[in-house]
Design an enzyme around this catalytic site. Structure first.
Site, mmCIF file in Angstrom:
data_model
loop_
_atom_site.group_PDB
_atom_site.id
_atom_site.type_symbol
_atom_site.label_atom_id
_atom_site.label_comp_id
_atom_site.label_asym_id
_atom_site.label_seq_id
_atom_site.Cartn_x
_atom_site.Cartn_y
_atom_site.Cartn_z
ATOM 1 N N ASN A 56 -4.590 -11.111 -0.561
ATOM 2 C CA ASN A 56 -4.673 -12.553 -0.847
ATOM 3 C C ASN A 56 -5.565 -13.287 0.139
ATOM 4 O O ASN A 56 -5.766 -12.788 1.242
ATOM 5 C CB ASN A 56 -3.260 -13.150 -0.782
ATOM 6 C CG ASN A 56 -2.543 -13.033 -2.105
ATOM 7 O OD1 ASN A 56 -3.132 -13.191 -3.148
ATOM 8 N ND2 ASN A 56 -1.242 -12.756 -2.040
ATOM 9 N N ARG B 166 -4.097 -22.101 5.214
ATOM 10 C CA ARG B 166 -4.648 -21.233 4.173
ATOM 11 C C ARG B 166 -6.067 -20.775 4.549
ATOM 12 O O ARG B 166 -6.465 -19.655 4.269
ATOM 13 C CB ARG B 166 -4.685 -22.030 2.874
ATOM 14 C CG ARG B 166 -4.916 -21.168 1.670
ATOM 15 C CD ARG B 166 -5.017 -22.025 0.421
ATOM 16 N NE ARG B 166 -5.189 -21.130 -0.700
ATOM 17 C CZ ARG B 166 -4.473 -21.185 -1.795
ATOM 18 N NH1 ARG B 166 -3.530 -22.081 -1.920
ATOM 19 N NH2 ARG B 166 -4.702 -20.343 -2.767
ATOM 20 N N GLY C 70 0.811 -1.220 0.000
ATOM 21 C CA GLY C 70 0.000 0.000 0.000
ATOM 22 C C GLY C 70 0.843 1.269 0.000
ATOM 23 O O GLY C 70 0.607 2.185 -0.795
ATOM 24 N N HIS D 273 -4.387 -16.503 -9.341
ATOM 25 C CA HIS D 273 -3.104 -16.067 -8.812
ATOM 26 C C HIS D 273 -2.630 -17.137 -7.841
ATOM 27 O O HIS D 273 -3.149 -17.265 -6.766
ATOM 28 C CB HIS D 273 -3.283 -14.731 -8.101
ATOM 29 C CG HIS D 273 -2.006 -14.139 -7.628
ATOM 30 N ND1 HIS D 273 -0.895 -14.023 -8.425
ATOM 31 C CD2 HIS D 273 -1.655 -13.607 -6.446
ATOM 32 C CE1 HIS D 273 0.070 -13.447 -7.737
ATOM 33 N NE2 HIS D 273 -0.364 -13.188 -6.536
ATOM 34 N N VAL E 153 -6.014 -6.299 -4.092
ATOM 35 C CA VAL E 153 -4.649 -6.842 -4.064
ATOM 36 C C VAL E 153 -4.514 -7.953 -3.007
ATOM 37 O O VAL E 153 -3.757 -8.902 -3.186
ATOM 38 C CB VAL E 153 -3.625 -5.710 -3.772
ATOM 39 C CG1 VAL E 153 -2.208 -6.261 -3.668
ATOM 40 C CG2 VAL E 153 -3.678 -4.638 -4.869
HETATM 41 N N1 NAD Z 1 -2.302 -9.887 -5.646
HETATM 42 C C1 NAD Z 1 -0.986 -9.971 -5.582
HETATM 43 O O1 NAD Z 1 -0.326 -10.276 -6.563
HETATM 44 C C2 NAD Z 1 -0.289 -9.642 -4.290
HETATM 45 C C3 NAD Z 1 1.088 -9.328 -4.282
HETATM 46 C C4 NAD Z 1 1.685 -8.980 -3.079
HETATM 47 C C5 NAD Z 1 0.939 -8.982 -1.888
HETATM 48 N N2 NAD Z 1 -0.380 -9.332 -1.922
HETATM 49 C C6 NAD Z 1 -1.217 -9.333 -0.718
HETATM 50 O O2 NAD Z 1 -1.468 -7.984 -0.376
HETATM 51 C C7 NAD Z 1 -1.701 -7.898 1.039
HETATM 52 C C8 NAD Z 1 -0.802 -6.807 1.622
HETATM 53 O O3 NAD Z 1 0.561 -7.195 1.531
HETATM 54 P P1 NAD Z 1 1.684 -6.318 2.269
HETATM 55 O O4 NAD Z 1 2.987 -6.924 1.964
HETATM 56 O O5 NAD Z 1 1.457 -4.871 1.987
HETATM 57 O O6 NAD Z 1 1.299 -6.637 3.799
HETATM 58 P P2 NAD Z 1 1.570 -5.700 5.061
HETATM 59 O O7 NAD Z 1 1.377 -6.584 6.248
HETATM 60 O O8 NAD Z 1 2.852 -4.961 4.886
HETATM 61 O O9 NAD Z 1 0.375 -4.612 4.996
HETATM 62 C C9 NAD Z 1 -0.965 -4.903 5.231
HETATM 63 C C10 NAD Z 1 -1.575 -3.720 5.963
HETATM 64 O O10 NAD Z 1 -2.994 -3.936 6.081
HETATM 65 C C11 NAD Z 1 -3.368 -3.331 7.306
HETATM 66 N N3 NAD Z 1 -4.686 -3.785 7.736
HETATM 67 C C12 NAD Z 1 -5.028 -4.953 8.348
HETATM 68 N N4 NAD Z 1 -6.342 -4.961 8.610
HETATM 69 C C13 NAD Z 1 -6.842 -3.789 8.182
HETATM 70 C C14 NAD Z 1 -8.133 -3.217 8.168
HETATM 71 N N5 NAD Z 1 -9.197 -3.877 8.690
HETATM 72 N N6 NAD Z 1 -8.286 -1.982 7.662
HETATM 73 C C15 NAD Z 1 -7.248 -1.306 7.145
HETATM 74 N N7 NAD Z 1 -5.995 -1.798 7.105
HETATM 75 C C16 NAD Z 1 -5.799 -3.022 7.641
HETATM 76 C C17 NAD Z 1 -2.243 -3.723 8.258
HETATM 77 O O11 NAD Z 1 -2.248 -2.905 9.422
HETATM 78 C C18 NAD Z 1 -1.022 -3.533 7.381
HETATM 79 O O12 NAD Z 1 -0.463 -2.228 7.517
HETATM 80 C C19 NAD Z 1 -1.452 -9.313 1.602
HETATM 81 O O13 NAD Z 1 -2.698 -9.988 1.721
HETATM 82 C C20 NAD Z 1 -0.600 -9.945 0.513
HETATM 83 O O14 NAD Z 1 -0.705 -11.353 0.549
HETATM 84 C C21 NAD Z 1 -0.998 -9.657 -3.106
#
Ligand code: NAD
Length: 309
Positions: free
Chosen positions: A120, A88, A14, A175, A118
């Site tokens: 998962n 999972r 983010g 994915h 985004v």
């Molecule tokens: N689609 C893809 O190709 C892809 C690629 C990379 C990561 N991801 C997924 O994206 C997500 C984020 O990854 P990341 O590395 O940034 O993780 P991260 O842990 O760095 O960030 C996730 C953020 O979400 C926040 N969060 C949790 N619950 C929340 C809520 N109810 N409201 C608002 N914010 C909330 C957390 O406080 C944290 O800051 C994960 O689920 C990861 O698996 C998907």
């Protein structure tokens, strides 16, 4: 800026997406997270970089959704990554709850927005966002194929020692381990890679692409990839904000296309101001159809698990 994008989840993906959006001057950015201080701190830090990076995008960090009102696009990255000992299903349940909560709040304040999902497990989270928001299917789009294709493109460029700019590649399907890279539709300056390298090297690159996420996780050890995922979400956002109508592989809700019904699957689509403006159906060879079916089965299984929660 005359456009507004909200990024929910100020973690690795983010915050990096917020940085890229601002530095490209695509929009003003609202960064929302549940942890107090984190979105505020990151938005302020990015704001303080603006004089050096020479952009005038405004960034706001917040724990509530008021500032997100009227967003053009909302990128949802909120969620937890898998930790040791978690199944999972645990991840599915926790992130489905988070996705539901976030989508409800977003849909109320930005009913016209396009949602880019985004979090998962990606395809399942798209189902939760579509059901919860009540948005039309063209406005709920999952980010996976752009990232997976970018990985494939990078590996092709490394292999042939050519510019990444010359390379187009397509990765279809869900994915995950069952994604379907399509070498026949992957080209270097218009030349299919099947003309440029032996089958065993193509197979090796396909395998590396399918394991692309896991490769980064095993190197980082404490998290998953975020630079390329953020770039992918921003490319999709740009195509929507600027109505560029780029053809990009995205997870979208299929109703009969490719023979699938009521399922999010990664396929090529045209992305413009209305979100998904067209689903492009390309002809697939028999082995590609089988691989796509396998991928769809894996997504269907997660959707069934969702219903049991
Ligand atoms: N689609 C893809 O190709 C892809 C690629 C990379 C990561 N991801 C997924 O994206 C997500 C984020 O990854 P990341 O590395 O940034 O993780 P991260 O842990 O760095 O960030 C996730 C953020 O979400 C926040 N969060 C949790 N619950 C929340 C809520 N109810 N409201 C608002 N914010 C909330 C957390 O406080 C944290 O800051 C994960 O689920 C990861 O698996 C998907």
């Amino acid at each position: 800026m005359d456009k507004k994008v909200t990024v929910v989840g100020a973690g690795n993906v983010g915050a990096t997406a917020a940085q890229r959006l601002a530095e490209k001057e695509l929009c003003d950015v609202v960064l929302v997270d549940i942890i107090e201080g984190v979105p505020q701190g990151k938005a302020l830090d990015l704001t303080e970089a603006a004089p050096i990076e020479k952009h005038d995008a405004h960034l706001v960090g917040t724990n509530d959704y008021d500032a997100s009102q009227g967003s053009d696009v909302v990128i949802i990255t909120a969620g937890i990554p898998r930790k040791p000992g978690m199944s999972r299903d645990d991840l599915l349940k926790t992130n489905a709850g988070i996705m539901k909560d976030v989508t409800q709040k977003i849909a109320k304040l930005s009913p016209e927005a396009v949602l880019i999902i985004v979090s998962n497990p990606l395809d399942a989270m798209c189902h939760v966002a579509l059901d919860t928001s009540g948005f039309s299917k063209n406005k709920v789009i999952g980010m996976a194929g752009v990232l997976d294709s970018a990985r494939f493109r990078s590996f092709i460029a490394m292999e042939l020692d050519v510019s990444v700019e010359n390379i187009h590649a397509f990765v279809l399907g869900g994915h995950g381990d069952t994604m379907v890279p399509l070498p026949r539709y992957s080209t270097v300056a218009g030349i299919p890679i099947t003309e440029l390298m032996p089958q065993e090297r193509i197979d090796a690159l396909v395998q590396r692409t399918a394991n692309g996420g896991a490769e980064i996780v095993s190197l980082l050890k404490t998290g998953s990839a975020y630079y390329a995922p953020a770039s992918a979400a921003v490319e999709m956002t740009e195509s929507i904000l600027k109505d560029r109508k780029k053809i990009l592989p995205c997870a979208v809700y299929l109703e009969g296309e490719y023979g699938f019904n009521n399922l999010f699957i990664g396929v090529p689509v045209k992305l413009g101001a209305n979100g998904v403006e067209k689903i492009i159906e390309i002809s697939l060879a028999e082995n590609e159809k089988i691989a796509l079916q396998k991928s769809a089965d894996a997504v269907q299984k997660l959707v069934e698990d969702l219903k049991k929660l």
